[in-house]
Design an enzyme around this catalytic site. Sequence first.
Site, PDB file in Angstrom:
ATOM      1  N   ASP A   1       2.156   5.225  -0.011  1.00 18.68           N
ATOM      2  CA  ASP A   1       1.515   6.377   0.606  1.00 18.68           C
ATOM      3  C   ASP A   1       1.764   7.622  -0.343  1.00 18.68           C
ATOM      4  OD1 ASP A   1       0.163   7.375   2.444  1.00 18.68           O
ATOM      5  OD2 ASP A   1       1.796   7.464   4.174  1.00 18.68           O
TER       6      ASP A   1
ATOM      7  N   LYS B   1      -3.046  -1.664   7.737  1.00 16.39           N
ATOM      8  CA  LYS B   1      -2.172  -0.667   7.927  1.00 16.39           C
ATOM      9  C   LYS B   1      -1.382  -0.814   8.973  1.00 16.39           C
ATOM     10  CE  LYS B   1      -2.726   3.771   7.217  1.00 16.39           C
ATOM     11  NZ  LYS B   1      -3.254   5.049   6.937  1.00 16.39           N
TER      12      LYS B   1
ATOM     13  N   CYS C   1       2.329  21.808  45.533  1.00 19.73           N
ATOM     14  CA  CYS C   1       2.517  22.175  44.066  1.00 19.73           C
ATOM     15  C   CYS C   1       1.392  22.616  43.175  1.00 19.73           C
ATOM     16  CB  CYS C   1       3.628  21.281  43.643  1.00 19.73           C
ATOM     17  SG  CYS C   1       4.216  21.427  41.769  1.00 19.73           S
TER      18      CYS C   1
ATOM     19  N   CYS D   1      11.758  21.889  40.831  1.00 20.54           N
ATOM     20  CA  CYS D   1      10.348  21.760  40.118  1.00 20.54           C
ATOM     21  C   CYS D   1      10.101  22.890  39.366  1.00 20.54           C
ATOM     22  CB  CYS D   1       9.169  21.620  41.351  1.00 20.54           C
ATOM     23  SG  CYS D   1       7.408  21.359  40.624  1.00 20.54           S
TER      24      CYS D   1
ATOM     25  N   CYS E   1       6.817  24.801  41.045  1.00 20.26           N
ATOM     26  CA  CYS E   1       6.915  25.414  42.463  1.00 20.26           C
ATOM     27  C   CYS E   1       7.985  25.716  42.886  1.00 20.26           C
ATOM     28  CB  CYS E   1       6.226  24.395  43.493  1.00 20.26           C
ATOM     29  SG  CYS E   1       7.149  22.860  43.816  1.00 20.26           S
TER      30      CYS E   1
ATOM     31  N   LYS F   1       1.035  -1.249  -0.130  1.00 20.55           N
ATOM     32  CA  LYS F   1      -0.048  -0.058   0.099  1.00 20.55           C
ATOM     33  C   LYS F   1       0.938   0.988  -0.152  1.00 20.55           C
ATOM     34  CE  LYS F   1      -3.558   2.257   2.685  1.00 20.55           C
ATOM     35  NZ  LYS F   1      -2.830   3.632   2.565  1.00 20.55           N
TER      36      LYS F   1
ATOM     37  N   CYS G   1       8.329  15.933  42.224  1.00 18.65           N
ATOM     38  CA  CYS G   1       8.014  16.928  43.088  1.00 18.65           C
ATOM     39  C   CYS G   1       7.153  16.438  44.316  1.00 18.65           C
ATOM     40  CB  CYS G   1       7.453  18.233  42.424  1.00 18.65           C
ATOM     41  SG  CYS G   1       6.752  19.544  43.510  1.00 18.65           S
TER      42      CYS G   1
END
Length: 647
Positions: free
Chosen positions: A110, A299, A412, A391, A394, A108, A407
Amino acid sequence: MERMRRLVDTLNRYAYEYYVLDAPTVSDKEYDALYDELVRLEKQTGERLADSPTRRVGGEPVAAFGKHEHIRRLYSLDKALTKEELEAFGERIGKIDPRPVEYTVEYKFDGLTVCLTYEGGKFKGAATRGNGVVGEDVTAQVLTVKSFPLTVDYSGVLEVQGEAIMRLSALKKYNETAAEPLKNARNAVAGAIRNLDPKVTAARRLDIMFYNVNYMSSGTLKSQTDCVEFLKAHGFKVHPFLRVCKNLEEVYAAIEEVDRTRGDLDILTDGAVVKVNDFSVREELGATDKFPRWAIAYKFEAEEVTTLLKDVVWQVGRTGKLTPLALLDPVELAGATVKKATLNNYGDIVRKGVKKGARVLVRRSNEVIPEILGTTETGEGCEEILPPETCPSCGRPLSEIGANLFCTNRDCRDRVIYSVTNFCSKDGANIEGFSEMTAAQLYDELGVKKFSDLYALEKESLLKLEGFKSKKADNLLKNIAGAKKIRFRNFLYALGIENVGKKTAGDLAKRFIDIEALQNAKVEDLTAMDDVGETVAESIAGYFRDGENRAEIDRLFSLGVEIEYEKTAEEGVFVGQKVVLTGSLSQFTRGEAEEIVRRLGGEPQSGVTKTTTLVVAGEKAGSKLDKAKALGIKIIGEEEFKSLING
Ligand SMILES: [Zn+2]
């Protein structure tokens, strides 16, 4: 004139050898000399033969595409993504025609489907598939393609179908000098054929691979193999791969062969086309309103493409885990534009050699989020990606747990917003009209940090929020109040336990009779379940070991949240039964087992009597078991007990 005829024939033969057979017999220089001579002759005489190669230049840009009505409808194909779906296709055929069916399997390709029309032996025009009934007239564009005949040895009306493609080598070559590189071969083809200026089309050096005779006014073809032979005999380019299979097993083997070999091809392929070979059987099978029943496109589940990685950002999820998210140069993949892809953790980045400015291989599978498979090119300008030290939400220090960064700050911002949104989602508490934005507003303005805070909200404070008028506040409160009864599986999902998605939440709700039983479950109890491994079990047990998590669950209950358990006494498996438990069970304490019996409608008894209907005997069961045997009462072991309660 005679010289012209001979020149055209010679040039067409050379072109056929070069473009269709991939077996050139002359040098470009020799070809060009003959071509120039032909151009001169045509200018002198003012004449041009129907099959002159000079017609292939495509002409001037067109203002708009005309419409072309196909003589016979061009179907698109139904898709199969798995072996099961392929088998279902075979079963549907078997229901209509139970005889053994012969299939063909082809690549097939494309690209873009085109349909070419011939009349009286001459090429008349080309069109896109469009909606299958009417397509766009792309004659001028298709004329720039060299690999199809301008004349055929067939005098009637003929419509043939093929896939216009750009060879991967042609794409690479084009991109080496292009001001704007093309992203992939499929886009390149669509953009070339559906371009009003045929010069653009010509520059991309397309090919057409033919695979179907859509219509012929006289004569008949009997099968796909017949059809392919016809195309070949009339000078159309056909890919040599065509497998004829006697059954679906052979079809699947051929599909696997396609999968193995497609990487070596110079053409982009995304699957295999399976067709019923015999046209009389096709006739019998017919079509649904969308697809023919006699063919299917298999597919391959994942498609890959390379693109530039622009940057990596770190996101804090609902459990506090940091996930790297790759920002990509947008690229077309499996029918969607991909801009982002996931990476698992820092180790994943190192393992895959991912760097800022590198080209990465991206795969989009049937899941929604594309993933990065690896790096294909890293140049000098590439930049190392480092793990964050704090983090990104925070700013607090991070903890390394296993391969991941977390974290651990429960307040937070991002972590709270995602966990609260997850709590309210459809598969969770299902609080209608609650969005991530609501969670952010509640966090920022009202300090909502826990699930239980939602149930303690008051109208007065909601009215302080931007966009919250009386009605909106009432609605939110009503929806929250309406979400106090939560199904067990939804409740477990809502908690947002690391590694517990919808499916695991459902499995847990089925396996454990109530939240207490789950809270007390040991890692071994959890890993004893199908589909729960060590990591998931650890996450669950760890979550419930945490005092703050347990306190939060209690707070939810004290604010009126109730869990609706999966199995109720009325529909339980022990309705009407008097049950005695004896011996020791490995996965339940006596108390737990009795509670389960009660919840499922049964009545636990302490000793065996004539009224006892069922005895559950564990290890080292003693006198009670003997008595039950003597009375002829039904006796089951722990395994059977487990399978009963798990339905
Ligand atoms: Zn944080």
